[in-house]
Write a protein that holds these residues in place. Sequence first.
Motif, PDB file in Angstrom:
ATOM      1  N   PRO A 156     -84.295 -66.291 -41.816  1.00  0.00           N
ATOM      2  CA  PRO A 156     -84.608 -64.856 -42.099  1.00  0.00           C
ATOM      3  C   PRO A 156     -86.104 -64.773 -42.798  1.00  0.00           C
ATOM      4  O   PRO A 156     -86.566 -63.761 -42.759  1.00  0.00           O
ATOM      5  N   GLY A 157     -86.904 -65.912 -42.985  1.00  0.00           N
ATOM      6  CA  GLY A 157     -88.396 -65.773 -43.189  1.00  0.00           C
ATOM      7  C   GLY A 157     -89.076 -65.208 -41.924  1.00  0.00           C
ATOM      8  O   GLY A 157     -89.903 -64.498 -42.672  1.00  0.00           O
ATOM      9  N   VAL A 158     -88.612 -65.378 -40.984  1.00  0.00           N
ATOM     10  CA  VAL A 158     -89.426 -64.623 -39.865  1.00  0.00           C
ATOM     11  C   VAL A 158     -89.150 -63.176 -40.074  1.00  0.00           C
ATOM     12  O   VAL A 158     -90.051 -62.242 -39.628  1.00  0.00           O
ATOM     13  N   VAL A 159     -87.862 -62.808 -39.990  1.00  0.00           N
ATOM     14  CA  VAL A 159     -87.318 -61.422 -40.059  1.00  0.00           C
ATOM     15  C   VAL A 159     -88.178 -60.707 -41.238  1.00  0.00           C
ATOM     16  O   VAL A 159     -88.516 -59.751 -41.142  1.00  0.00           O
ATOM     17  N   ALA A 160     -88.385 -61.429 -42.355  1.00  0.00           N
ATOM     18  CA  ALA A 160     -88.809 -60.747 -43.502  1.00  0.00           C
ATOM     19  C   ALA A 160     -90.468 -60.683 -43.094  1.00  0.00           C
ATOM     20  O   ALA A 160     -91.153 -59.692 -44.033  1.00  0.00           O
ATOM     21  N   GLN A 161     -90.875 -61.138 -42.327  1.00  0.00           N
ATOM     22  CA  GLN A 161     -92.422 -60.727 -41.969  1.00  0.00           C
ATOM     23  C   GLN A 161     -92.582 -59.875 -40.919  1.00  0.00           C
ATOM     24  O   GLN A 161     -93.725 -59.666 -40.089  1.00  0.00           O
ATOM     25  N   THR A 162     -91.667 -58.879 -40.727  1.00  0.00           N
ATOM     26  CA  THR A 162     -91.836 -57.994 -39.405  1.00  0.00           C
ATOM     27  C   THR A 162     -92.903 -57.048 -40.020  1.00  0.00           C
ATOM     28  O   THR A 162     -93.440 -56.161 -39.171  1.00  0.00           O
ATOM     29  N   ASP A 163     -93.089 -56.580 -41.182  1.00  0.00           N
ATOM     30  CA  ASP A 163     -94.123 -55.644 -41.586  1.00  0.00           C
ATOM     31  C   ASP A 163     -95.604 -56.302 -41.294  1.00  0.00           C
ATOM     32  O   ASP A 163     -96.529 -55.593 -41.102  1.00  0.00           O
ATOM     33  N   GLU A 164     -95.858 -57.816 -41.400  1.00  0.00           N
ATOM     34  CA  GLU A 164     -97.266 -58.357 -41.397  1.00  0.00           C
ATOM     35  C   GLU A 164     -97.290 -58.830 -39.923  1.00  0.00           C
ATOM     36  O   GLU A 164     -98.733 -59.029 -39.263  1.00  0.00           O
ATOM     37  N   ARG A 165     -96.341 -59.116 -39.178  1.00  0.00           N
ATOM     38  CA  ARG A 165     -96.386 -59.586 -37.669  1.00  0.00           C
ATOM     39  C   ARG A 165     -95.611 -58.968 -36.767  1.00  0.00           C
ATOM     40  O   ARG A 165     -94.802 -58.326 -36.941  1.00  0.00           O
ATOM     41  N   GLN A 166     -96.547 -58.601 -35.789  1.00  0.00           N
ATOM     42  CA  GLN A 166     -95.706 -57.868 -34.647  1.00  0.00           C
ATOM     43  C   GLN A 166     -94.569 -58.593 -33.816  1.00  0.00           C
ATOM     44  O   GLN A 166     -94.557 -59.886 -33.846  1.00  0.00           O
ATOM     45  N   THR A 167     -93.414 -57.812 -34.027  1.00  0.00           N
ATOM     46  CA  THR A 167     -92.106 -58.560 -33.928  1.00  0.00           C
ATOM     47  C   THR A 167     -91.400 -57.744 -32.862  1.00  0.00           C
ATOM     48  O   THR A 167     -91.707 -56.363 -32.999  1.00  0.00           O
ATOM     49  N   LEU A 168     -90.642 -58.699 -31.906  1.00  0.00           N
ATOM     50  CA  LEU A 168     -89.950 -57.949 -30.958  1.00  0.00           C
ATOM     51  C   LEU A 168     -88.550 -58.456 -30.864  1.00  0.00           C
ATOM     52  O   LEU A 168     -88.273 -59.657 -31.047  1.00  0.00           O
TER      53      LEU A 168
END
Length: 353
Positions: free
Chosen positions: A41-53
């Motif tokens: 979930p740490g990756v999901v929590a960074q969607t505002d800071e990192r371009q996520t697909l």
Amino acid sequence: MSSLPDHYETVRERADCEPVDGAVGPVPAAERRRFVAVDDPGVVAQTDERQTLVATGVGMTGPPHLGTVGQILTAVALQEAGLDVQFVLADLEPYHDGAPLDRVRSLAERYRAFALDLGFDPERGRLRTQSEARDVMHTAHLLAPYYDPEAWGEGDDANPPPTEWERAVREAYEAAAGERGPETDAIDRSGPTSAAAAVHSGLLHGVDFLHPLYAGDYEQLLLQFGVDEHHLTRTARRFRDAAPVAGGVAGLYTRMLPGFDGAPKMAKSIPGSGVSLAMDEATIRERIAGGPGGDPATSPVFQAMCLASRYDAERLDRLESACRTGGGAWERATGEYAEFVVDLAERWRATGD
């Protein structure tokens, strides 16, 4: 009947995942009933800071069933949460397995039209087939030296003991012995295939995930599929680590759908277990509407409502109570849901033959 909640708990323990009890990153708590586990979930929590697909899609063996509808509506919900979504119509997988190319391409165009009709926004991601994505095929050639066909599709523990639910599914498949109900209209796969086709199909499957990272279009991926495919997240990470690819890879997994008549799973290979959009209206209504209710965890209709609908979590909480109690409230709810599925079937038929 074997317990899907117990199966989910075992998967979370083995794969080091967490349950979804509320919001997950930008995915609101209102959508929590779709999901049963999140990996990293740490990756999901960074969607505002990192371009996520979000990377997801469907295999195409015939007309959509309720699980397929659930995948499309989940992709739409994730777009509405502000995420870009790549939705792959895996047309080359059945072709590599012996299906005729013209039949597969025709079916893929119907799926494309159906996904757009259900609200998928191509401006917030990419809705594509495998065969049209020549850039992804190019990347597959470049990453082929790093691909291990023996490892693809396996988790860290390649042979964990099956859960009670997995044993029940395997026994149901064996008992069906390849039968398919008349409503499935499955693609014939008696055409030519080869070991090379199987390896190429697996490679392309992996690169469908990794290409957006390799191309530098995104910084991290959120792989989204049913919890029975959770192992693909870890194999995608291993492929990433072996190849010249960088970026975070997380997983978000939806619930499975128990089948009708005591079947452990809705599946085309278990006749009578599910609801296909190729069914006629009377059959859909008979299968869905007017059931007596009971344990929501084993109710095919309530579980389908959680995944293959636009109901939010608050409404599903009320429907769960109605299912458990039975009676008039549940009868009205199943009647309404049956009409929703009948409408889906009409929309599928409108995409062509």
